[in-house]
Design an enzyme around this catalytic site. Structure first.
Site, PDB file in Angstrom:
ATOM      1  N   HIS A 247       0.817  -1.219   0.000  1.00 27.71           N
ATOM      2  CA  HIS A 247       0.000   0.000   0.000  1.00 27.71           C
ATOM      3  C   HIS A 247       0.851   1.269   0.000  1.00 27.71           C
ATOM      4  O   HIS A 247       1.863   1.371   0.660  1.00 27.71           O
ATOM      5  CB  HIS A 247      -0.948   0.011   1.212  1.00 27.71           C
ATOM      6  N   GLN A 248       0.399   2.234  -0.795  1.00 33.28           N
ATOM      7  CA  GLN A 248       0.980   3.572  -0.887  1.00 33.28           C
ATOM      8  C   GLN A 248       2.428   3.574  -1.365  1.00 33.28           C
ATOM      9  O   GLN A 248       3.179   4.518  -1.119  1.00 33.28           O
ATOM     10  CB  GLN A 248       0.826   4.321   0.446  1.00 33.28           C
TER      11      GLN A 248
END
Length: 354
Positions: A247-248
């Site tokens: 994520h991210q």
């Protein structure tokens, strides 16, 4: 050119390259340099295979101008290019080997398309694919069998989504993107909070995944959505099979990530970075532009300077090379230490006698 056999001269004209040798030589297929026969065309890109040049039976060999200067005295038919021999060979591949499609043109009746979805012109959607509410599929896209385009997701023009790809909700896929079978784009990230009682509570991930133009994603690769920000793969980057992007994470432009590499959350990868197979990169760090990581590199902190890195923890290649050399010398060093110990023992014995 639709025929199946070409002369060397015809191929040189088609490929827009020069040739040396018998222009009337007939060629009807492609093969690796060590296995090619008289009707085959092959290429030399990696100098490791130059040892096969002299013995190769190939009817023609594609080489660079620099290589031609080295091997021009060999009695061979050469096609001489100013670009990568592999790129020119690719044109031959597409000339001699006809691609095969699924045989399902247009939108198959078993495909499930939500009434609010937008499907542009010249789109192919194969059997049992699903396009969810408010999804947008651009013109000339191909959606493979069993694939899912999630709600509010977009797929840009001329993108090719192979069978059994899952593109979750609110994912943006750019133009000319290729996603191989089994890839999952937009799963929830691996984010948990541990309570005072030791229980792990999952945190909902409501961010997006943005895949920019001309990106390629390999089979069974996973790219997780951000918790509240976006996971991004920038223009032109290429990702191999079985890669995990958490994520991210942000992957810069024209970077390459080789199979089984893993990138932990919120890490930023620069432009033109190469990440070797099975490399592991910790979270919340930055990797500078033009960094090359060798296979199985373990990166535990940010890399701020371009260069080649390897080992775990990651170190510059020159440092690793010196350490490897020292390790190789350990047996001799052990012998020298043993000899010195014996000498010291003799000197001590002589000292005691006096």
């Amino acid at each position: 050119m639709s025929q199946s056999t070409y002369s060397l001269e015809q191929l040189a004209d088609f490929l827009k390259v020069e040739f040396q040798g018998n222009g009337a030589t007939l060629l009807s297929g492609v093969e690796e340099i060590e296995e090619a026969k008289t009707a085959h065309i092959t290429f030399l890109d990696n100098e490791k295979y130059a040892k096969h040049l002299k013995s190769s039976e190939a009817g023609a060999i594609i080489i660079s101008r620099t290589q031609f200067q080295k091997y021009r005295d060999l009695n061979k038919n050469f096609l001489i290019t100013s670009e990568s021999p592999s790129l020119v060979f690719q044109k031959c591949l597409e000339l001699f080997i006809t691609p095969v499609d699924s045989g399902f043109p247009g939108i198959h009746p078993t495909a499930v398309i939500h009434p609010t979805a937008i499907i542009e012109d010249h789109v192919c959607i194969e059997p049992y694919a699903v396009v969810c509410q408010h999804a947008h599929v651009g013109s000339a896209c191909h959606i493979g069998s069993g694939s899912v385009i999630g709600a509010y997701s977009t797929v840009g023009q001329h993108s090719y989504i192979h069978p059994r790809v899952v593109i979750r909700e609110r994912v943006s896929i750019g133009k000319r993107v290729i996603i191989q079978p089994g890839a999952v784009i937009g799963s929830c990230g691996f984010g948990y909070v541990t309570s005072a009682f030791g229980q792990h509570k999952h945190l909902k991930h409501l961010g997006k995944v943005i895949i920019e133009d001309d990106v390629e994603i390999g089979a069974n690769t996973t790219i997780d959505r951000g918790r509240f920000k976006h996971s991004v793969v920038r223009e032109g980057s290429k990702i191999d099979n079985l890669v995990q992007i958490a994520h991210q994470v942000e992957v810069g432009q024209h970077s390459m990530i080789v199979a089984q590499a893993g990138i932990a959350g919120s890490t930023k990868i620069g432009n033109h970075v190469i990440i070797g197979g099975q490399a592991g990169i910790t979270g919340h760090i930055c990797i500078a532009d033009h960094v090359i990581m060798m296979a199985q590199t373990g990166v535990t902190k940010s890399i701020t300077s371009p260069g080649i890195y390897g080992g775990a923890p990651a170190r510059p290649y020159q440092e690793i090379h010196r350490q490897v050399a020292k390790v190789r010398n350990l047996p001799r060093l052990e012998e020298r230490i043993a000899a010195l110990e014996k000498l010291v023992q003799k000197l001590e014995a002589l000292s005691e006698q006096h």
